[in-house]
Design an enzyme around this catalytic site. Structure first.
Site, PDB file in Angstrom:
ATOM      1  N   TYR A 233       0.823  -1.219   0.000  1.00 48.33           N
ATOM      2  CA  TYR A 233       0.000   0.000   0.000  1.00 48.33           C
ATOM      3  C   TYR A 233       0.854   1.265   0.000  1.00 48.33           C
ATOM      4  O   TYR A 233       1.062   1.880  -1.041  1.00 48.33           O
ATOM      5  CB  TYR A 233      -1.014  -0.003   1.171  1.00 48.33           C
ATOM      6  CG  TYR A 233      -2.117   0.975   0.883  1.00 48.33           C
ATOM      7  CD1 TYR A 233      -3.346   0.561   0.368  1.00 48.33           C
ATOM      8  CD2 TYR A 233      -1.922   2.347   1.027  1.00 48.33           C
ATOM      9  CE1 TYR A 233      -4.341   1.477   0.037  1.00 48.33           C
ATOM     10  CE2 TYR A 233      -2.907   3.277   0.692  1.00 48.33           C
ATOM     11  CZ  TYR A 233      -4.111   2.828   0.195  1.00 48.33           C
ATOM     12  OH  TYR A 233      -5.076   3.744  -0.149  1.00 48.33           O
ATOM     13  N   LEU A 267     -10.939  -0.244   6.175  1.00 48.93           N
ATOM     14  CA  LEU A 267     -12.224  -0.901   6.415  1.00 48.93           C
ATOM     15  C   LEU A 267     -12.582  -1.726   5.196  1.00 48.93           C
ATOM     16  O   LEU A 267     -12.058  -1.491   4.110  1.00 48.93           O
ATOM     17  CB  LEU A 267     -13.305   0.153   6.646  1.00 48.93           C
ATOM     18  CG  LEU A 267     -13.333   0.753   8.054  1.00 48.93           C
ATOM     19  CD1 LEU A 267     -14.227   1.967   8.097  1.00 48.93           C
ATOM     20  CD2 LEU A 267     -13.807  -0.272   9.080  1.00 48.93           C
TER      21      LEU A 267
HETATM   22  P1  NAD Z   1     -15.767   2.537  -2.481  1.00 47.66           P
HETATM   23  O1  NAD Z   1     -15.436   1.589  -3.567  1.00 47.66           O
HETATM   24  O2  NAD Z   1     -16.692   2.066  -1.413  1.00 47.66           O
HETATM   25  O3  NAD Z   1     -16.433   3.876  -3.084  1.00 47.66           O
HETATM   26  C1  NAD Z   1     -15.988   4.474  -4.247  1.00 47.66           C
HETATM   27  C2  NAD Z   1     -17.055   5.391  -4.800  1.00 47.66           C
HETATM   28  O4  NAD Z   1     -16.570   5.968  -6.012  1.00 47.66           O
HETATM   29  C3  NAD Z   1     -18.378   4.716  -5.159  1.00 47.66           C
HETATM   30  O5  NAD Z   1     -19.456   5.563  -4.830  1.00 47.66           O
HETATM   31  C4  NAD Z   1     -18.304   4.585  -6.686  1.00 47.66           C
HETATM   32  O6  NAD Z   1     -19.587   4.549  -7.323  1.00 47.66           O
HETATM   33  C5  NAD Z   1     -17.571   5.852  -7.017  1.00 47.66           C
HETATM   34  N1  NAD Z   1     -16.917   5.826  -8.323  1.00 47.66           N
HETATM   35  C6  NAD Z   1     -15.954   4.993  -8.773  1.00 47.66           C
HETATM   36  N2  NAD Z   1     -15.576   5.335 -10.027  1.00 47.66           N
HETATM   37  C7  NAD Z   1     -16.333   6.416 -10.365  1.00 47.66           C
HETATM   38  C8  NAD Z   1     -16.406   7.232 -11.515  1.00 47.66           C
HETATM   39  N3  NAD Z   1     -15.629   7.018 -12.576  1.00 47.66           N
HETATM   40  N4  NAD Z   1     -17.315   8.237 -11.512  1.00 47.66           N
HETATM   41  C9  NAD Z   1     -18.121   8.478 -10.448  1.00 47.66           C
HETATM   42  N5  NAD Z   1     -18.071   7.744  -9.320  1.00 47.66           N
HETATM   43  C10 NAD Z   1     -17.188   6.725  -9.288  1.00 47.66           C
HETATM   44  O7  NAD Z   1     -14.395   3.052  -1.919  1.00 47.66           O
HETATM   45  P2  NAD Z   1     -13.894   3.596  -0.494  1.00 47.66           P
HETATM   46  O8  NAD Z   1     -13.116   2.524   0.143  1.00 47.66           O
HETATM   47  O9  NAD Z   1     -14.982   4.267   0.226  1.00 47.66           O
HETATM   48  O10 NAD Z   1     -12.832   4.677  -0.998  1.00 47.66           O
HETATM   49  C11 NAD Z   1     -13.109   6.059  -1.075  1.00 47.66           C
HETATM   50  C12 NAD Z   1     -11.843   6.824  -0.740  1.00 47.66           C
HETATM   51  O11 NAD Z   1     -11.452   6.517   0.605  1.00 47.66           O
HETATM   52  C13 NAD Z   1     -10.647   6.464  -1.621  1.00 47.66           C
HETATM   53  O12 NAD Z   1      -9.878   7.608  -1.861  1.00 47.66           O
HETATM   54  C14 NAD Z   1      -9.870   5.492  -0.740  1.00 47.66           C
HETATM   55  O13 NAD Z   1      -8.494   5.444  -1.046  1.00 47.66           O
HETATM   56  C15 NAD Z   1     -10.101   6.126   0.620  1.00 47.66           C
HETATM   57  N6  NAD Z   1      -9.844   5.222   1.773  1.00 47.66           N
HETATM   58  C16 NAD Z   1     -10.373   3.968   1.826  1.00 47.66           C
HETATM   59  C17 NAD Z   1     -10.054   3.147   2.903  1.00 47.66           C
HETATM   60  C18 NAD Z   1     -10.585   1.738   3.013  1.00 47.66           C
HETATM   61  O14 NAD Z   1     -10.036   0.949   3.782  1.00 47.66           O
HETATM   62  N7  NAD Z   1     -11.632   1.401   2.331  1.00 47.66           N
HETATM   63  C19 NAD Z   1      -9.234   3.622   3.940  1.00 47.66           C
HETATM   64  C20 NAD Z   1      -8.763   4.922   3.878  1.00 47.66           C
HETATM   65  C21 NAD Z   1      -9.068   5.725   2.780  1.00 47.66           C
END
Ligand code: NAD
Length: 390
Positions: A233, A267
């Site tokens: 990561y 998460l």
């Molecule tokens: P997720 O997959 O649950 O959500 C992603 C969202 O982006 C969804 O609503 C999806 O429909 C939307 N999306 C994807 N491609 C798209 C596009 N081309 N146009 C419009 N919408 C689009 O992901 P997540 O885990 O909630 O991640 C969101 C952010 O949080 C990211 O930047 C991720 O790096 C960060 N993050 C995630 C975690 C984790 O453990 N899940 C931890 C820390 C930070």
């Protein structure tokens, strides 16, 4: 239609409308029971249908009483296929929010495109005039840029192969996975997709159209995580993209934007389950954080972000100016116990040292399954409509 989960690798091919509604309803209930915070009444959430983006939209609407515009990229039901979970989540959010008298409109399309940016600006102009807050929460596998080039992100190391324990999601067994290093082109492509360029494009487009309220807050999310996952990561291709995101935040601030990064906890979301090695780390981390009573889900994380950081005049930030709501995951005693468990976890003691059940529970919940008050034997209509912005 009777909808059962159909899991393939790290994704579930079906989603349950009633279960997704229950997932959204529970998150809303959680936020309704927290004190209110005023972070502006007109909020745009880019990537609003699942994970951190959905929880952000719920915090904005129910924590601040905000009108929300959500940008999503989801599919409705078609023939024998259910809609995506993000579609059902959004339908549920809009239905509940509207019943509660809250403005909620959604644009379904590629947030990377000029077309969706223009459509969003048009809607802001028509309904709000200006916007107070922008949440950038995209997690995407690919991006097509304005010149038509398609970039695909990869989850690889950047230098040498990396071998580590992992959870085989098909068999629930601890196995080993080796990740190959990415080519320089793959690193660049991952930066194009998950770095800061598109966030900056959004901010410039909003500013040029004069739809940003003075000092409008824009926040994007990142992850740093444990030394265990560093090679895949933090030091991997996705880490390179996140470095680019930090640089973007800095540049945006230099240009006068109020741009902030929040580093969130790991998460189970649709995106994180796709990263090799991470599911076993998450299961061990869940075990440790639950035992220590410091576990949080997406809605608890976002609610804490709203209450303890974003509503403060001078929120606590790290040396690089980032908000750290991963503080509990990164706490020394939590990480030390994770290291200890990581070293000894194997197939014989998996249940003791890793919360695999908790992992799967969260995973099924993402697609609307596994809620005890939803009747999964009932015949449900998969064709749920959303009054999308045309
Ligand atoms: P997720 O997959 O649950 O959500 C992603 C969202 O982006 C969804 O609503 C999806 O429909 C939307 N999306 C994807 N491609 C798209 C596009 N081309 N146009 C419009 N919408 C689009 O992901 P997540 O885990 O909630 O991640 C969101 C952010 O949080 C990211 O930047 C991720 O790096 C960060 N993050 C995630 C975690 C984790 O453990 N899940 C931890 C820390 C930070």
């Amino acid at each position: 239609m009777i909808i059962k989960p159909r899991v393939k690798d790290f994704i579930c091919l079906t989603s349950h409308p009633e279960g997704c509604k229950e997932n959204v309803r529970r998150q809303i209930e959680y936020v309704k029971n927290q004190p209110k915070v005023d972070l502006g009444k007109r909020v745009l959430v880019i990537g609003a249908s699942t994970g951190y983006g959905l929880a952000s939209r719920i915090c904005a609407a129910y924590g601040s009483g905000a009108s929300t515009i959500g940008i999503i990229f989801d599919k409705p039901a078609h023939g024998k296929r259910t809609a995506t979970a993000g579609w059902y989540n959004t339908a549920a959010f809009e239905e509940i929010a509207k019943a509660d008298g809250l403005y909620a409109k959604t644009i379904n399309g590629d947030a990377f495109s000029q077309e969706i940016k223009a459509k969003t600006i048009e809607l802001i102009k028509k309904d709000f005039g200006q916007i107070d807050m922008i949440v950038y929460s995209l997690a995407a596998p690919r991006r097509t840029t304005a010149d038509g080039t398609m970039y695909s992100s990869v989850l690889k190391t950047v230098d040498k192969p990396f071998t580590a324990k992992t959870l085989n999601l098909k068999t629930n067994e601890v196995t080993e996975a080796t990740l190959p290093p990415a080519t320089p082109e793959e690193v660049e492509a991952t930066i194009k997709v998950m770095g800061g360029e598109d966030w900056a494009d959004w901010m410039h487009a909003l500013k040029d159209a004069d739809v940003l309220a003075p000092n409008a807050l824009s926040i994007a999310y990142s992850y740093i995580g444990s030394k265990i996952t560093y090679p895949i990561y933090y030091e991997g291709t996705i880490g390179a993209a996140k470095q680019d995101l930090y640089k973007t935040a800095e540049n945006l601030r230099k240009e006068g934007f109020n741009a902030v990064i929040s580093v969130n906890k790991a998460l189970v979301t649709q995106s994180s389950s796709a990263i090799p090695i991470v599911p076993l780390y998450v299961a061990v981390m869940y075990r440790v954080m639950k035992d220590k009573n410091v576990h949080e889900g997406t809605i608890q994380q976002m609610s804490r972000l709203w209450h303890e950081y974003l509503s403060k005049d001078n929120p606590v930030k790290d040396d690089e100016g980032r908000i750290r709501i991963d503080d509990l995951e990164m706490r020394d005693d939590v990480q030390e116990t994770i290291f200890k468990y990581w070293d000894i976890v194997n197939n014989d003691n998996l249940k003791q040292y890793a919360d695999v059940e908790g992992y799967w529970n969260d995973f099924y919940n993402l697609f609307g399954f596994g809620f005890d008050n939803v009747d999964y034997d009932a015949d449900v209509n998969p064709d749920i409509e959303i009054d999308l912005v045309k």
